[in-house]
Write a protein that holds these residues in place. Structure first.
Motif, PDB file in Angstrom:
ATOM      1  N   VAL A 217     -27.042  19.083 -21.509  1.00  0.00           N
ATOM      2  CA  VAL A 217     -27.277  20.509 -21.767  1.00  0.00           C
ATOM      3  C   VAL A 217     -25.973  21.291 -21.864  1.00  0.00           C
ATOM      4  CG1 VAL A 217     -29.531  20.453 -20.654  1.00  0.00           C
ATOM      5  CG2 VAL A 217     -27.533  21.073 -19.305  1.00  0.00           C
ATOM      6  N   GLY A 218     -24.821  20.631 -21.659  1.00  0.00           N
ATOM      7  CA  GLY A 218     -23.538  21.300 -21.870  1.00  0.00           C
ATOM      8  C   GLY A 218     -22.819  21.633 -20.582  1.00  0.00           C
ATOM      9  N   GLU A 219     -22.326  20.619 -19.889  1.00  0.00           N
ATOM     10  CA  GLU A 219     -21.651  20.822 -18.607  1.00  0.00           C
ATOM     11  C   GLU A 219     -20.205  21.231 -18.824  1.00  0.00           C
ATOM     12  OE1 GLU A 219     -20.881  17.757 -15.073  1.00  0.00           O
ATOM     13  OE2 GLU A 219     -22.998  18.255 -15.347  1.00  0.00           O
ATOM     14  N   SER A 220     -19.741  22.146 -17.978  1.00  0.00           N
ATOM     15  CA  SER A 220     -18.364  22.636 -18.075  1.00  0.00           C
ATOM     16  C   SER A 220     -17.371  21.565 -17.653  1.00  0.00           C
ATOM     17  CB  SER A 220     -18.205  23.866 -17.175  1.00  0.00           C
ATOM     18  OG  SER A 220     -16.849  24.246 -17.064  1.00  0.00           O
ATOM     19  N   ALA A 221     -16.120  21.757 -18.048  1.00  0.00           N
ATOM     20  CA  ALA A 221     -15.042  20.901 -17.549  1.00  0.00           C
ATOM     21  C   ALA A 221     -14.874  21.150 -16.059  1.00  0.00           C
ATOM     22  CB  ALA A 221     -13.749  21.201 -18.293  1.00  0.00           C
ATOM     23  N   ASP A 222     -14.163  20.262 -15.384  1.00  0.00           N
ATOM     24  CA  ASP A 222     -13.936  20.412 -13.953  1.00  0.00           C
ATOM     25  C   ASP A 222     -13.238  21.734 -13.648  1.00  0.00           C
ATOM     26  OD1 ASP A 222     -15.079  17.959 -13.500  1.00  0.00           O
ATOM     27  OD2 ASP A 222     -13.167  16.880 -13.443  1.00  0.00           O
ATOM     28  N   TYR A 223     -13.489  22.237 -12.449  1.00  0.00           N
ATOM     29  CA  TYR A 223     -12.922  23.516 -12.023  1.00  0.00           C
ATOM     30  C   TYR A 223     -11.404  23.529 -12.165  1.00  0.00           C
ATOM     31  CZ  TYR A 223     -11.484  27.265  -8.837  1.00  0.00           C
ATOM     32  OH  TYR A 223     -10.896  28.375  -8.289  1.00  0.00           O
ATOM     33  N   GLY A 224     -10.753  22.416 -11.784  1.00  0.00           N
ATOM     34  CA  GLY A 224      -9.297  22.361 -11.853  1.00  0.00           C
ATOM     35  C   GLY A 224      -8.773  22.533 -13.266  1.00  0.00           C
ATOM     36  N   VAL A 225      -9.474  21.978 -14.252  1.00  0.00           N
ATOM     37  CA  VAL A 225      -9.063  22.115 -15.648  1.00  0.00           C
ATOM     38  C   VAL A 225      -9.220  23.564 -16.106  1.00  0.00           C
ATOM     39  CG1 VAL A 225      -9.557  21.430 -18.021  1.00  0.00           C
ATOM     40  CG2 VAL A 225      -9.612  19.718 -16.188  1.00  0.00           C
ATOM     41  N   VAL A 226     -10.366  24.161 -15.804  1.00  0.00           N
ATOM     42  CA  VAL A 226     -10.623  25.541 -16.217  1.00  0.00           C
ATOM     43  C   VAL A 226      -9.606  26.492 -15.580  1.00  0.00           C
ATOM     44  CG1 VAL A 226     -12.318  27.408 -16.246  1.00  0.00           C
ATOM     45  CG2 VAL A 226     -13.078  25.045 -16.501  1.00  0.00           C
ATOM     46  N   LYS A 227      -9.371  26.316 -14.285  1.00  0.00           N
ATOM     47  CA  LYS A 227      -8.407  27.176 -13.579  1.00  0.00           C
ATOM     48  C   LYS A 227      -6.998  26.950 -14.124  1.00  0.00           C
ATOM     49  CE  LYS A 227      -7.220  29.971 -10.136  1.00  0.00           C
ATOM     50  NZ  LYS A 227      -5.767  30.037 -10.230  1.00  0.00           N
ATOM     51  N   GLY A 228      -6.652  25.689 -14.437  1.00  0.00           N
ATOM     52  CA  GLY A 228      -5.337  25.396 -14.979  1.00  0.00           C
ATOM     53  C   GLY A 228      -5.112  26.047 -16.336  1.00  0.00           C
ATOM     54  N   VAL A 229      -6.138  26.017 -17.195  1.00  0.00           N
ATOM     55  CA  VAL A 229      -6.040  26.662 -18.504  1.00  0.00           C
ATOM     56  C   VAL A 229      -5.860  28.164 -18.330  1.00  0.00           C
ATOM     57  CG1 VAL A 229      -7.324  27.255 -20.591  1.00  0.00           C
ATOM     58  CG2 VAL A 229      -7.335  24.902 -19.743  1.00  0.00           C
ATOM     59  N   TYR A 230      -6.624  28.747 -17.416  1.00  0.00           N
ATOM     60  CA  TYR A 230      -6.524  30.187 -17.174  1.00  0.00           C
ATOM     61  C   TYR A 230      -5.106  30.566 -16.745  1.00  0.00           C
ATOM     62  CZ  TYR A 230      -7.403  34.812 -15.210  1.00  0.00           C
ATOM     63  OH  TYR A 230      -7.353  36.154 -14.938  1.00  0.00           O
ATOM     64  N   ASP A 231      -4.571  29.829 -15.790  1.00  0.00           N
ATOM     65  CA  ASP A 231      -3.224  30.143 -15.290  1.00  0.00           C
ATOM     66  C   ASP A 231      -2.171  29.962 -16.377  1.00  0.00           C
ATOM     67  OD1 ASP A 231      -4.247  30.710 -12.809  1.00  0.00           O
ATOM     68  OD2 ASP A 231      -3.857  28.712 -11.977  1.00  0.00           O
ATOM     69  N   LEU A 232      -2.307  28.915 -17.176  1.00  0.00           N
ATOM     70  CA  LEU A 232      -1.330  28.647 -18.236  1.00  0.00           C
ATOM     71  C   LEU A 232      -1.308  29.782 -19.260  1.00  0.00           C
ATOM     72  CD1 LEU A 232      -0.815  25.232 -20.005  1.00  0.00           C
ATOM     73  CD2 LEU A 232      -0.911  27.343 -21.324  1.00  0.00           C
ATOM     74  N   VAL A 233      -2.486  30.191 -19.719  1.00  0.00           N
ATOM     75  CA  VAL A 233      -2.567  31.239 -20.745  1.00  0.00           C
ATOM     76  C   VAL A 233      -2.178  32.591 -20.168  1.00  0.00           C
ATOM     77  CG1 VAL A 233      -4.113  32.443 -22.343  1.00  0.00           C
ATOM     78  CG2 VAL A 233      -4.323  29.969 -22.027  1.00  0.00           C
ATOM     79  N   ASN A 234      -2.643  32.865 -18.956  1.00  0.00           N
ATOM     80  CA  ASN A 234      -2.382  34.170 -18.343  1.00  0.00           C
ATOM     81  C   ASN A 234      -0.905  34.373 -18.017  1.00  0.00           C
ATOM     82  OD1 ASN A 234      -3.780  36.587 -17.603  1.00  0.00           O
ATOM     83  ND2 ASN A 234      -3.409  36.099 -15.452  1.00  0.00           N
ATOM     84  N   ALA A 235      -0.139  33.276 -17.956  1.00  0.00           N
ATOM     85  CA  ALA A 235       1.287  33.378 -17.652  1.00  0.00           C
ATOM     86  C   ALA A 235       2.115  33.833 -18.848  1.00  0.00           C
ATOM     87  CB  ALA A 235       1.813  32.023 -17.156  1.00  0.00           C
TER      88      ALA A 235
END
Length: 313
Positions: A217-235
């Protein structure tokens, strides 16, 4: 799909095919209900390995007009079929055989070959389980084993681990049932062992269905990946507002990422395009499993928005 998971499936396939044949022969010689259930179990596991390999092969087909995101979720569909087979054929038939032998008890003959087959099967199934666990440990995170297993996106590994664990549990139950049935000259123990083996398979199948459903049904990536992407882009200095990244697994090693970003309003169109290209390159370098990235870019002033853990379901 990783090569490690494919090797684990091939190992389980070879072991189950050989063990199934020997179990049926032993069941025919001794008349053991638990041994017959174990033969059914190994046969189902053999078929399941073939279905997982089929799912792997079909999931690697390239995108086409009808499936623009590829066929990666084929492996999740076939892992669901495997779970259904474990539930119906493995669990259902074992429970049926146990009830049948309760209604029509059959005195067990010399159980020597039952012991030989069960102990040998434990060695082969145990080796397959240990190998699958080792391959899984190479890629798992820092959380506990069972928590990481429940979060795994690779059916090629978690299905083998579930099935081989059920096999070891079933063999142990069968061994106890055969021993007690022969020691007390009471076939009831053997029949009850068959039912318990079925219950174990049903329990494992329900867990596999749960895992496969979440991925389908469309499971998200692991929390660590999502948080890592957020931090990378937000920087990035030109990123003024970044909303919660949206991710979905299209296959075990293929993640879709969607970002809603507001950039510095002073940027030109060319600068905006260059910034987007840079972000995509950095994300893919750090997280190779992210294959497709879609960025909804806006040229507004915006504001820095901190990470909100409550956004995670």
């Amino acid at each position: 799909m990783t090569g490690n998971s494919k090797i684990a499936i091939y190992g389980a396939l070879a072991a189950n095919l050989a063990i199934a044949a020997v179990k049926f022969v032993a069941a025919g010689i001794t008349g053991s209900s638990a041994m017959l259930s174990e033969g059914i179990h190994s046969t189902v596991d053999t078929g399941n390995s073939l279905l997982l390999l089929l799912g792997m092969r079909r999931s690697q087909r390239p995108p086409d007009r009808g499936h623009p995101f590829g066929h990666g979720k084929e492996i999740y569909f076939w892992s669901l079929i495997v779970a259904i087979l474990v539930f119906s054929l493995g669990g259902g038939m074992s429970i049926y055989e146990g009830i049948s032998h309760i209604q029509h008890p059959q005195v067990m003959k010399d159980p020597f070959w039952n012991y030989v087959v069960l102990l040998s099967s434990m060695v082969f199934e145990g080796a397959s389980l240990v190998y699958a666990i080792r391959q899984f440990n190479k890629s798992r995170g820092k959380l506990g084993f069972f928590q990481e297993l429940s979060m795994s996106k690779d059916p090629g590994l978690f299905a083998v681990i579930y099935e081989e664990s059920a096999a070891i549990a079933g063999l142990t139950i069968a061994l106890i049932g055969v021993f007690l049935g022969h020691y007390f000259s009471n076939p009831m123990y053997d029949a009850v062992a068959s039912i318990l083996i079925g219950v174990v398979l049903v329990f494992v199948a329900i867990n596999m269905v749960k895992e496969s459903r979440g991925l389908l049904v469309g499971e998200s990536a692991d929390y660590g990946v999502v948080k890592g992407v957020y931090d990378l882009v937000n920087a990035e200095a030109n990123v003024k507002t970044l909303y919660y990244p949206l991710t979905m697994h299209l296959a075990p090693e293929e993640i879709l990422l969607a970002l809603d970003v507001e950039f510095d309003k002073a940027m030109t169109v060319n600068q905006l395009f260059s910034e987007i290209d840079t972000l995509e390159r950095k994300i893919k370098e750090k997280y190779p499993a992210i294959k497709k990235i879609y960025i909804e870019a806006k040229n507004f002033g915006g504001r820095q928005r901190p990470w909100v853990d409550e956004a995670v379901d």
